[in-house]
Scaffold this motif. Structure first.
Motif, PDB file in Angstrom:
ATOM      1  N   ILE A 257      -1.383   8.103 -16.300  1.00 23.69           N
ATOM      2  CA  ILE A 257      -2.534   6.753 -15.671  1.00 23.69           C
ATOM      3  C   ILE A 257      -1.808   5.683 -14.449  1.00 23.69           C
ATOM      4  O   ILE A 257      -1.876   5.343 -13.944  1.00 23.69           O
ATOM      5  N   PHE A 258       0.096   5.754 -15.152  1.00 20.28           N
ATOM      6  CA  PHE A 258       0.521   4.346 -14.292  1.00 20.28           C
ATOM      7  C   PHE A 258       1.343   5.343 -13.050  1.00 20.28           C
ATOM      8  O   PHE A 258       1.686   4.677 -12.470  1.00 20.28           O
ATOM      9  N   GLU A 259       0.508   6.855 -13.116  1.00 10.79           N
ATOM     10  CA  GLU A 259       1.442   7.223 -11.869  1.00 10.79           C
ATOM     11  C   GLU A 259       0.543   6.836 -10.513  1.00 10.79           C
ATOM     12  O   GLU A 259       1.685   6.648  -9.319  1.00 10.79           O
ATOM     13  N   ASP A 260      -0.823   6.547 -10.082  1.00  8.13           N
ATOM     14  CA  ASP A 260      -1.009   6.217  -9.281  1.00  8.13           C
ATOM     15  C   ASP A 260      -2.656   4.774 -10.022  1.00  8.13           C
ATOM     16  O   ASP A 260      -2.723   5.117 -10.335  1.00  8.13           O
ATOM     17  N   LEU A 261      -1.386   3.893  -9.335  1.00  5.83           N
ATOM     18  CA  LEU A 261      -2.387   2.303  -9.975  1.00  5.83           C
ATOM     19  C   LEU A 261      -3.350   2.588 -10.033  1.00  5.83           C
ATOM     20  O   LEU A 261      -4.844   1.611  -9.877  1.00  5.83           O
ATOM     21  N   ASP A 262      -4.334   2.741  -8.648  1.00  3.42           N
ATOM     22  CA  ASP A 262      -5.499   2.522  -7.616  1.00  3.42           C
ATOM     23  C   ASP A 262      -6.377   3.782  -8.480  1.00  3.42           C
ATOM     24  O   ASP A 262      -7.685   3.335  -8.161  1.00  3.42           O
ATOM     25  N   LYS A 263      -6.432   5.052  -8.980  1.00  3.57           N
ATOM     26  CA  LYS A 263      -6.556   5.835  -9.486  1.00  3.57           C
ATOM     27  C   LYS A 263      -7.239   5.785 -10.946  1.00  3.57           C
ATOM     28  O   LYS A 263      -7.826   5.891 -11.769  1.00  3.57           O
ATOM     29  N   ILE A 264      -6.634   4.091 -11.585  1.00  2.00           N
ATOM     30  CA  ILE A 264      -6.914   3.897 -12.899  1.00  2.00           C
ATOM     31  C   ILE A 264      -8.286   3.534 -13.565  1.00  2.00           C
ATOM     32  O   ILE A 264      -8.476   4.281 -15.112  1.00  2.00           O
ATOM     33  N   ARG A 265      -8.988   3.580 -12.478  1.00  2.00           N
ATOM     34  CA  ARG A 265     -10.658   2.711 -13.227  1.00  2.00           C
ATOM     35  C   ARG A 265     -11.187   4.682 -13.099  1.00  2.00           C
ATOM     36  O   ARG A 265     -12.830   4.896 -13.810  1.00  2.00           O
ATOM     37  N   SER A 266     -11.052   5.435 -12.400  1.00  2.00           N
ATOM     38  CA  SER A 266     -11.225   6.924 -11.996  1.00  2.00           C
ATOM     39  C   SER A 266     -11.098   7.715 -13.886  1.00  2.00           C
ATOM     40  O   SER A 266     -11.624   8.483 -13.514  1.00  2.00           O
ATOM     41  N   TYR A 267     -10.624   7.312 -14.477  1.00  2.00           N
ATOM     42  CA  TYR A 267     -10.255   7.716 -15.773  1.00  2.00           C
ATOM     43  C   TYR A 267     -10.631   7.580 -16.727  1.00  2.00           C
ATOM     44  O   TYR A 267     -11.709   6.612 -16.952  1.00  2.00           O
TER      45      TYR A 267
END
Length: 285
Positions: A257-267
Motif C-alpha cells: 500500500i506504500f507504493e502509491d500513497l494517493d491510492k491508499i484509501r482505495s484498498y
C-alpha cells in the motif's frame, strides 16, 4: 591335607555412589592363602603372571581399591546424567500441552503514546488520508483470559463467534462500523516488493527497521515530511493494534500500500484486517 588360612578384612571408607543404601562399610580380604591352597578363590583369573603377583597381596588390594573408587566415580557420573535426562523429559512433557498464554506485539501503550505525541498538523495529515478515526482510540485494558476465551469461540471457517448455539458474525462491514476505516475497495497488492523498496529508500535503510524505530521517530517529534510521518503512523497502527504479530519487525505483507500513497484509501483495509484476525485465531486454536 593343606591347611586353609583365615582371611583378614579391612574396612574401606564409604563412597557417594551408594547414596541411599546402608552399606557404610565394605570389607575386602587383606590376606589370604595361596591360590593352590584355597579352593574358593581363583587368583589365576585375576593375576596375569607370577611377576605381577609377586608384588604381594597388599599391593594387589590397593590396585583393586583404586579400581573400586574408579567405578564409584563412573556410577556417580551416570547418576548425574540420568537425573539431567529425566529433568529434560519432564520439562518437555509440560510444554507439549496448549500454551497458557498467547504472545503478540499488540501494545495499546505504544499506540497511545504515538497518538498523544502527534501535533495537530500531523493529525490533520492522517485525517486527510482517511485514517482520522484511529486518532480517537482510547486506551483501555481487557483481561487476557477473556480475550483467549473469545478467540476459542471463533469458528474461523465461517467467521462467526459461536456461543451456546448462537452466532455473532464477523464481517468486514462490522469491522468498518467499529473502526470506521476504508472497506470494499481493491485487495492489498500481493506483491509488496515495490512498497518495501519505497519504504527503505525513504528512510535510508538496507533492511526494514524494528517497530520501535518508527514509534521513536514520532514520539521524539522529529521533523519529517507529511508522507514520512504518515507511513510511520500506519506501520505502528498496523503492527501494534490492527494486525499485530509476534515479531519486533513490521510484517512486509501490507507494504504494497506504500507504493502509491494517493491510492491508499482505495484498498479494502477492513477486509485485510478481518482476514488477518481470522488467520491468527486459526493458528492460536
Amino acid at each position: 591335607m593343606a591347611r586353609k588360612r583365615k582371611a583378614t578384612f579391612v574396612d574401606l571408607p564409604s563412597s557417594d555412589c551408594f547414596d541411599g543404601h546402608d552399606d557404610d562399610e565394605l570389607s575386602l580380604p587383606l590376606d589370604s592363602s595361596d591360590p593352590d591352597e584355597n579352593d574358593d578363590s581363583n587368583y589365576d583369573d585375576l593375576v596375569d603372571s607370577d611377576d605381577s603377583f609377586s608384588l604381594g597381596h597388599q599391593s594387589f588390594n590397593e590396585a583393586l581399591y583404586k579400581e573400586y573408587m574408579k567405578e564409584c566415580s563412573r556410577l556417580k557420573s551416570l547418576k548425574k546424567k540420568l537425573l539431567i535426562s529425566l529433568s529434560h523429559n519432564v520439562k518437555k512433557k509440560k510444554s507439549d500441552g496448549r500454551p497458557k498464554v498467547g504472545f503478540s506485539r499488540f501494545s495499546v501503550t505504544t499506540f497511545c503514546n504515538v497518538i498523544n505525541s502527534l501535533s495537530e498538523d500531523y493529525k490533520d495529515v492522517i485525517r486527510k488520508y482517511g485514517f482520522g478515526s484511529l486518532l480517537l482510540f482510547d486506551k483501555c485494558s481487557m483481561p487476557r483470559n477473556f480475550v483467549h476465551w473469545v478467540a476459542r469461540l471463533v469458528n474461523y471457517n465461517s467467521g462467526d463467534i459461536v456461543v451456546d448455539g448462537k452466532a455473532i458474525s464477523l464481517t468486514k462491514e462490522v469491522v468498518h462500523l467499529v473502526l470506521d476505516l476504508p472497506f470494499g475497495g481493491s485487495p492489498f497488492p500481493a506483491d509488496y516488493t515495490a512498497g518495501k523498496l519505497y519504504l527503505l529508500s525513504r528512510f535510508g535503510k538496507d533492511n526494514v527497521p524494528p517497530i520501535s524505530f518508527f514509534s521513536k521517530a514520532l514520539v521524539s517529534m522529529k521533523e519529517m515530511s507529511d508522507d514520512d510521518m504518515f507511513v510511520c503512523f500506519i506501520i505502528i497502527a498496523m503492527s501494534t493494534f490492527l494486525c499485530p504479530n509476534s515479531s519486533v519487525v513490521p510484517c512486509h505483507k501490507f507494504f504494497g500500500i506504500f507504493e502509491d500513497l494517493d491510492k491508499i484509501r482505495s484498498y479494502d483495509l477492513c477486509g485485510y484486517i478481518l482476514s488477518w484476525w481470522l488467520e491468527y485465531i486459526k493458528l492460536f486454536n
